[in-house]
Write an enzyme that holds these catalytic residues in place. Structure first.
Site, short mmCIF file in Angstrom:
data_model
loop_
_atom_site.label_atom_id
_atom_site.label_comp_id
_atom_site.label_asym_id
_atom_site.label_seq_id
_atom_site.Cartn_x
_atom_site.Cartn_y
_atom_site.Cartn_z
N THR A 167 -2.46 1.83 10.82
CA THR A 167 -2.12 2.72 9.70
C THR A 167 -2.55 2.11 8.37
O THR A 167 -3.26 2.74 7.57
CB THR A 167 -0.59 2.96 9.68
OG1 THR A 167 -0.20 3.39 10.98
CG2 THR A 167 -0.19 3.99 8.65
N LYS A 207 12.92 -7.80 3.91
CA LYS A 207 12.41 -7.56 2.56
C LYS A 207 13.33 -8.21 1.51
O LYS A 207 12.85 -8.79 0.54
CB LYS A 207 12.28 -6.06 2.32
CG LYS A 207 11.20 -5.42 3.20
CD LYS A 207 11.29 -3.90 3.13
CE LYS A 207 10.22 -3.22 3.96
NZ LYS A 207 10.48 -1.77 4.09
N ILE A 266 5.00 -0.18 -4.71
CA ILE A 266 5.77 -0.49 -5.94
C ILE A 266 5.52 -1.94 -6.32
O ILE A 266 5.70 -2.83 -5.50
CB ILE A 266 7.29 -0.30 -5.70
CG1 ILE A 266 7.58 1.07 -5.09
CG2 ILE A 266 8.07 -0.51 -6.98
CD1 ILE A 266 9.02 1.21 -4.61
N GLY A 278 7.87 11.75 11.57
CA GLY A 278 7.09 10.51 11.63
C GLY A 278 7.62 9.43 10.69
O GLY A 278 6.98 8.41 10.48
N1 LIG Z 1 2.87 1.32 7.98
C1 LIG Z 1 3.27 1.16 6.74
O1 LIG Z 1 3.48 2.11 5.98
C2 LIG Z 1 3.46 -0.24 6.19
C3 LIG Z 1 3.90 -0.41 4.86
C4 LIG Z 1 4.04 -1.71 4.32
C5 LIG Z 1 3.75 -2.79 5.13
N2 LIG Z 1 3.36 -2.58 6.43
C6 LIG Z 1 3.05 -3.76 7.24
O2 LIG Z 1 1.65 -3.75 7.53
C7 LIG Z 1 1.42 -4.34 8.81
C8 LIG Z 1 0.63 -3.38 9.68
O3 LIG Z 1 1.37 -2.20 9.86
P1 LIG Z 1 0.68 -0.89 10.51
O4 LIG Z 1 1.69 0.20 10.34
O5 LIG Z 1 -0.67 -0.71 9.98
O6 LIG Z 1 0.62 -1.32 12.06
P2 LIG Z 1 -0.21 -0.60 13.23
O7 LIG Z 1 -0.55 0.79 12.85
O8 LIG Z 1 0.55 -0.85 14.48
O9 LIG Z 1 -1.58 -1.43 13.29
C9 LIG Z 1 -1.69 -2.72 13.82
C10 LIG Z 1 -3.17 -3.06 13.98
O10 LIG Z 1 -3.28 -4.41 14.41
C11 LIG Z 1 -4.03 -4.47 15.62
N3 LIG Z 1 -3.41 -5.51 16.45
C12 LIG Z 1 -2.10 -5.69 16.70
N4 LIG Z 1 -1.92 -6.79 17.45
C13 LIG Z 1 -3.14 -7.29 17.70
C14 LIG Z 1 -3.61 -8.41 18.42
N5 LIG Z 1 -2.79 -9.25 19.07
N6 LIG Z 1 -4.96 -8.63 18.45
C15 LIG Z 1 -5.81 -7.80 17.83
N7 LIG Z 1 -5.42 -6.73 17.10
C16 LIG Z 1 -4.10 -6.47 17.05
C17 LIG Z 1 -3.96 -3.10 16.25
O11 LIG Z 1 -5.12 -2.92 17.04
P3 LIG Z 1 -5.44 -1.53 17.80
O12 LIG Z 1 -5.79 -0.55 16.70
O13 LIG Z 1 -6.60 -1.83 18.65
O14 LIG Z 1 -4.20 -1.17 18.52
C18 LIG Z 1 -3.92 -2.20 15.01
O15 LIG Z 1 -5.22 -1.96 14.55
C19 LIG Z 1 2.81 -4.72 9.35
O16 LIG Z 1 3.10 -6.05 9.01
C20 LIG Z 1 3.74 -3.79 8.58
O17 LIG Z 1 5.05 -4.30 8.47
C21 LIG Z 1 3.21 -1.35 6.96
#
Ligand SMILES: NC(=O)c1ccc[n+]([C@@H]2O[C@H](COP(=O)([O-])OP(=O)(O)OC[C@H]3O[C@@H](n4cnc5c(N)ncnc54)[C@H](OP(=O)(O)O)[C@@H]3O)[C@@H](O)[C@H]2O)c1
Length: 436
Positions: free
Chosen positions: A17, A207, A138, A189
């Site tokens: 994401t 946080k 923010i 979602g």
């Molecule tokens: N989502 C939000 O709105 C948001 C907001 C602030 C902070 N964050 C932080 O941002 C980070 C990512 O969140 P997200 O929502 O983007 O997570 P996500 O959608 O689950 O994406 C994780 C990504 O990392 C890859 N990945 C995970 N484990 C892996 C591994 N062992 N080896 C290789 N690739 C791996 C996945 O690959 P595949 O695509 O191949 O599965 C995917 O592309 C987290 O720390 C979260 O707390 C998220």
């Protein structure tokens, strides 16, 4: 842009994401970023788990081998958006040891290993930036590092979990039950299939640990944060809170005084006409109080690819300026002061509690007696519903400020009275005003 200046080559760990959002910005705003920073910014390699998924970046940039990003001499700067601790901790550490600057959005990683990773970064002349780890888009980490640096911070009150704020808003505004509101959040979602991390306060605790570490300059381990979630809240608590002039929020609170630092995440009654209680839906807000500043409120979207990319790319711009001028850690995030964390039993708060009692004379005097012996002073007591079929009545009590340990002793004493059926809810009260 100075085309003779070598490009900055960005490696990404993760393309989910947030990662896809960042990649879109880097690819869509490449020329304006390049102009602004005086050199091209190029996407070098991107680590993913599954190479067969359809992605928005050219397939030639994808790799399933972390080493292609973190050990490659062709990568200058790493953006970690994998999530979790394993393998993110190892990858971030190795990137820093290899002399690469790192930007991470990972609250769990920074809350648990922030001090260690910032130390490794310092030792290897690198920057580790993490604006996106709290509050999405923010600005919070930057202000703590820089704009608020002249202040002694004394208080943080934060709504830093969009999922729970959405659920509580539905319960407040529409009288939805916790389960109805959670179901709706899942459909939209906003909630994960397993909502534990959000509704039980773990996400807010990570946080808050980061914010309190920055505010007070020392490590605050996430396990030191007192946590209470929102599953037990009942619709009537929202009605009674409204009648008393409050709104119920999942509040992440940290305060510092001569006795130490308190860090706690729990539902609380927040003064209804104060701005923080009007932050609704998935919005986040953080109120910070400093000795010079008085208080300031930061509010906005706390998650999602747009706001999170905004924070990550801002860190990238800051970092590339550092690279351009050959400096790093101009205003470092400090996590190195020893802090005393107050046990929850020593926290001082006002309380709201709801008790079902036998509907007969003398009951209130018995409750008053328990409060008096445990040092609890009652500020208001209101009789609510009576249930003639069971001969019980419901009363709501607001207390003056008391020590948590004393309040818990009072609740235990009241629950043990033979005229008391049960203590249904105990919530803390935060009286916030503009004058603070
Ligand atoms: N989502 C939000 O709105 C948001 C907001 C602030 C902070 N964050 C932080 O941002 C980070 C990512 O969140 P997200 O929502 O983007 O997570 P996500 O959608 O689950 O994406 C994780 C990504 O990392 C890859 N990945 C995970 N484990 C892996 C591994 N062992 N080896 C290789 N690739 C791996 C996945 O690959 P595949 O695509 O191949 O599965 C995917 O592309 C987290 O720390 C979260 O707390 C998220």
């Amino acid at each position: 842009m100075d085309r003779n200046r070598a490009p900055v080559r960005v490696g990404m760990l993760g393309l989910g994401t947030v990662g896809a959002g960042v990649a879109d910005v880097l690819q869509g705003k490449d020329s304006s970023l390049g102009r602004r920073l005086g050199r091209p910014i190029v996407l070098g390699k991107v680590l993913v788990r599954d190479l067969n998924k359809t992605r928005s970046v050219p397939s030639g940039l994808l790799t399933a081998s972390a080493s292609d990003v973190i050990d490659s001499p062709d990568i200058d700067l790493v953006v970690e958006v994998l999530g979790g601790i394993d393998p993110a901790f190892d990858y971030v550490r190795r990137s820093l040891v290899n002399g690469k600057h790192v930007i991470t959005a990972n609250k769990e990683l920074m809350a648990n290993h922030g001090l260690e990773l910032l130390t490794v970064a310092q030792e290897h002349g690198c920057d580790l930036f993490f604006e996106a780890s709290v509050g999405g888009g923010i600005p919070l980490i930057g202000p703590f590092r820089q704009d608020l640096a002249a202040n002694e911070i004394t208080e943080i009150h934060a709504i830093i979990n969009g999922t729970t704020n959405y659920i509580l808003t539905r319960m407040t505004e529409d009288g939805a039950s916790f389960h109805q509101a959670l179901e709706e959040a899942t459909e939209k979602g906003y909630a994960e299939p397993d909502p534990t991390n959000d509704v039980d306060g773990h996400d807010s605790a990570y946080k808050l640990a980061i914010l309190a570490s920055l505010a007070f300059g020392g490590p605050v381990p996430p396990e030191a944060v007192y946590k209470e979630g929102i599953r037990h809240l009942s619709t009537v608590d929202f009605d009674y809170a409204r009648e008393l002039g409050y709104t119920i929020k999942l509040l992440a609170t940290s305060k510092r005084d001569a006795g130490g630092v308190e860090v706690r995440v729990h539902p609380a009654l927040v003064t209804r006409d104060y701005l923080l209680s009007q932050v609704s839906g998935v919005e986040n807000a953080v109120r910070i109080k400093g000795d010079l500043l008085g208080h300031a409120l930061f509010a906005g979207r706390g998650a999602g690819p747009g706001p999170t990319s905004s924070a990550i790319v801002a860190d990238l711009i800051d970092l590339v300026h550092n690279i351009n001028s050959g400096t790093h850690a101009r205003i470092p995030a400090r996590f190195d002061e020893g802090l005393v964390i107050k046990p929850m039993s020593e926290v001082i708060s006002r309380y709201y509690f709801r008790v079902w009692v036998a509907d007969r004379a003398g009951v209130l005097a018995r409750i008053g007696q328990v409060c008096a012996t445990t040092g609890i002073s009652i500020a208001a007591l209101v009789q609510k519903e009576a249930d003639p079929s069971s001969g019980t009545a419901e009363i709501v009590i607001l207390t003056h400020a008391a020590r948590e340990a004393d309040m818990q002793a009072a609740v235990a004493g009241i629950a043990g009275l033979e005229v008391v059926d049960r203590v249904a809810t105990l919530l803390r009260v935060e009286d916030l005003t503009d004058e603070d």
